[in-house]
Design a protein around this motif. Structure first.
Motif, PDB file in Angstrom:
ATOM      1  N   GLY A  71     -25.651   1.769  -4.244  1.00 40.68           N
ATOM      2  CA  GLY A  71     -24.979   1.207  -5.403  1.00 40.68           C
ATOM      3  C   GLY A  71     -25.296   1.954  -6.688  1.00 40.68           C
ATOM      4  O   GLY A  71     -24.936   1.506  -7.770  1.00 40.68           O
ATOM      5  N   VAL A  72     -25.954   3.100  -6.565  1.00 36.92           N
ATOM      6  CA  VAL A  72     -26.315   3.892  -7.739  1.00 36.92           C
ATOM      7  C   VAL A  72     -25.159   4.822  -8.089  1.00 36.92           C
ATOM      8  O   VAL A  72     -24.683   5.584  -7.251  1.00 36.92           O
ATOM      9  N   CYS A  73     -24.717   4.736  -9.336  1.00 37.44           N
ATOM     10  CA  CYS A  73     -23.624   5.576  -9.810  1.00 37.44           C
ATOM     11  C   CYS A  73     -24.091   6.396 -11.007  1.00 37.44           C
ATOM     12  O   CYS A  73     -24.985   5.985 -11.749  1.00 37.44           O
ATOM     13  N   SER A  74     -23.478   7.535 -11.175  1.00 33.18           N
ATOM     14  CA  SER A  74     -23.750   8.347 -12.360  1.00 33.18           C
ATOM     15  C   SER A  74     -22.422   8.835 -12.914  1.00 33.18           C
ATOM     16  O   SER A  74     -21.467   9.051 -12.175  1.00 33.18           O
ATOM     17  N   ALA A  75     -22.378   8.980 -14.213  1.00 27.01           N
ATOM     18  CA  ALA A  75     -21.172   9.474 -14.880  1.00 27.01           C
ATOM     19  C   ALA A  75     -21.531  10.733 -15.660  1.00 27.01           C
ATOM     20  O   ALA A  75     -22.597  10.821 -16.259  1.00 27.01           O
ATOM     21  N   ASN A  76     -20.636  11.694 -15.605  1.00 31.60           N
ATOM     22  CA  ASN A  76     -20.820  12.931 -16.338  1.00 31.60           C
ATOM     23  C   ASN A  76     -19.449  13.405 -16.828  1.00 31.60           C
ATOM     24  O   ASN A  76     -18.887  14.356 -16.285  1.00 31.60           O
ATOM     25  N   PRO A  77     -18.867  12.731 -17.840  1.00 32.51           N
ATOM     26  CA  PRO A  77     -17.534  13.104 -18.306  1.00 32.51           C
ATOM     27  C   PRO A  77     -17.456  14.549 -18.780  1.00 32.51           C
ATOM     28  O   PRO A  77     -16.403  15.168 -18.734  1.00 32.51           O
ATOM     29  N   GLY A  78     -18.592  15.118 -19.190  1.00 32.62           N
ATOM     30  CA  GLY A  78     -18.608  16.511 -19.632  1.00 32.62           C
ATOM     31  C   GLY A  78     -18.421  17.509 -18.503  1.00 32.62           C
ATOM     32  O   GLY A  78     -18.247  18.700 -18.748  1.00 32.62           O
ATOM     33  N   ALA A  79     -18.439  17.039 -17.252  1.00 31.80           N
ATOM     34  CA  ALA A  79     -18.249  17.939 -16.109  1.00 31.80           C
ATOM     35  C   ALA A  79     -16.787  18.307 -15.894  1.00 31.80           C
ATOM     36  O   ALA A  79     -16.489  19.207 -15.113  1.00 31.80           O
ATOM     37  N   ALA A  80     -15.867  17.631 -16.562  1.00 26.14           N
ATOM     38  CA  ALA A  80     -14.438  17.949 -16.398  1.00 26.14           C
ATOM     39  C   ALA A  80     -14.205  19.415 -16.747  1.00 26.14           C
ATOM     40  O   ALA A  80     -14.734  19.925 -17.731  1.00 26.14           O
ATOM     41  N   GLY A  81     -13.429  20.079 -15.937  1.00 27.60           N
ATOM     42  CA  GLY A  81     -13.113  21.485 -16.177  1.00 27.60           C
ATOM     43  C   GLY A  81     -11.879  21.636 -17.040  1.00 27.60           C
ATOM     44  O   GLY A  81     -11.070  20.710 -17.178  1.00 27.60           O
ATOM     45  N   THR A  82     -11.731  22.825 -17.618  1.00 33.25           N
ATOM     46  CA  THR A  82     -10.571  23.141 -18.447  1.00 33.25           C
ATOM     47  C   THR A  82     -10.056  24.522 -18.062  1.00 33.25           C
ATOM     48  O   THR A  82     -10.848  25.457 -17.935  1.00 33.25           O
ATOM     49  N   LEU A  83      -8.758  24.621 -17.860  1.00 32.20           N
ATOM     50  CA  LEU A  83      -8.103  25.908 -17.596  1.00 32.20           C
ATOM     51  C   LEU A  83      -6.860  26.016 -18.454  1.00 32.20           C
ATOM     52  O   LEU A  83      -6.199  25.014 -18.732  1.00 32.20           O
ATOM     53  N   LYS A  84      -6.524  27.248 -18.842  1.00 31.94           N
ATOM     54  CA  LYS A  84      -5.255  27.499 -19.514  1.00 31.94           C
ATOM     55  C   LYS A  84      -4.256  27.966 -18.455  1.00 31.94           C
ATOM     56  O   LYS A  84      -4.510  28.922 -17.734  1.00 31.94           O
ATOM     57  N   VAL A  85      -3.145  27.246 -18.373  1.00 27.91           N
ATOM     58  CA  VAL A  85      -2.114  27.531 -17.384  1.00 27.91           C
ATOM     59  C   VAL A  85      -0.757  27.412 -18.070  1.00 27.91           C
ATOM     60  O   VAL A  85      -0.513  26.448 -18.795  1.00 27.91           O
ATOM     61  N   ARG A  86       0.115  28.365 -17.815  1.00 28.19           N
ATOM     62  CA  ARG A  86       1.449  28.345 -18.423  1.00 28.19           C
ATOM     63  C   ARG A  86       2.348  27.290 -17.780  1.00 28.19           C
ATOM     64  O   ARG A  86       2.161  26.935 -16.617  1.00 28.19           O
ATOM     65  N   PRO A  87       3.324  26.778 -18.543  1.00 31.16           N
ATOM     66  CA  PRO A  87       4.292  25.833 -17.964  1.00 31.16           C
ATOM     67  C   PRO A  87       4.949  26.440 -16.726  1.00 31.16           C
ATOM     68  O   PRO A  87       5.180  27.650 -16.648  1.00 31.16           O
ATOM     69  N   GLY A  88       5.219  25.582 -15.762  1.00 33.45           N
ATOM     70  CA  GLY A  88       5.878  26.016 -14.537  1.00 33.45           C
ATOM     71  C   GLY A  88       4.948  26.594 -13.495  1.00 33.45           C
ATOM     72  O   GLY A  88       5.353  26.835 -12.363  1.00 33.45           O
TER      73      GLY A  88
END
Length: 158
Positions: free
Chosen positions: A50-67
Motif C-alpha cells: 500500500g506504499v505509494c510514491s509520487a514524482n510529478p517531476g519525472a514526466a518527460g518532455t519532447l519537441k515533436v512537430r504536428p502530424g
C-alpha cells in the motif's frame, strides 16, 4: 483530460517514499521527431504494501512537430503484464481531440506507436499506465486491473 485510478490513489492516500533497498522503478523510452527520452514513473504504488510514491517531476518532455507520431518502448516488467496507452491530441486550431486509449494485454508487446488523428493534429500527452490485476475477494472472477505505475510524456510543438 481524464486521469487514471493511480491519480485517485495518490491523491486520496498518504504518500511515502519507497525504501532504498528495492531496485528503482522501470523506465519507459519515448521517441519522436528524432529525439529520445527515458523517464521514470510520475507515480508508483506497491499494492502489496500500500506504499505509494509520487514524482510529478519525472514526466518527460519532447519537441515533436504536428502530424508526427511518438514511439513508446517499455521494458519487460511492463510488457509482460497488462498496460494502457493514453494519447491526447489537439487539432490545428488547438481544440482537444477525443482521447485515444489502447489496452495492451498480449504479454509480449514492448512497443507502441502513438499517431495523431490527422496530419495537422499535434500529440500533446502520451501516458503509459502499468496495471496489476487484483481480486479483493480472492475469486478470480472478481479480479480487476488497478493502475500501479504511471509514466507521462508532455509533447511541445517543434
Amino acid at each position: 483530460m481524464r486521469r487514471s485510478r493511480l491519480v485517485a490513489v495518490l491523491a486520496a492516500g498518504s504518500l511515502a517514499v519507497a525504501g532504498c533497498s528495492a531496485p528503482g522503478p522501470a523506465e519507459v523510452t519515448f521517441y519522436g521527431d528524432g529525439h529520445t527520452i527515458r523517464v521514470g514513473p510520475i507515480g508508483n504504488c506497491d499494492l502489496s504494501t500500500g506504499v505509494c510514491s509520487a514524482n510529478p517531476g519525472a514526466a518527460g518532455t519532447l519537441k515533436v512537430r504536428p502530424g508526427r507520431s511518438v514511439q513508446v518502448s517499455v521494458p519487460k516488467e511492463i510488457a509482460e503484464g497488462p498496460w494502457k496507452v493514453t494519447v491526447q491530441s489537439i487539432d490545428g486550431k488547438g481544440q482537444p481531440q477525443p482521447l485515444k486509449e489502447d489496452i495492451i494485454t498480449s504479454g509480449d508487446q514492448y512497443a507502441y506507436t502513438a499517431t495523431p488523428p490527422s496530419k495537422d493534429d499535434q500529440i500533446v500527452v502520451v501516458e503509459i499506465a502499468q496495471a496489476t490485476v487484483i481480486s479483493r475477494t480472492g475469486d478470480p472472477n472478481d479480479a480487476e486491473p488497478i493502475t500501479s505505475a504511471l509514466w507521462s510524456l508532455q509533447v511541445q510543438p517543434a
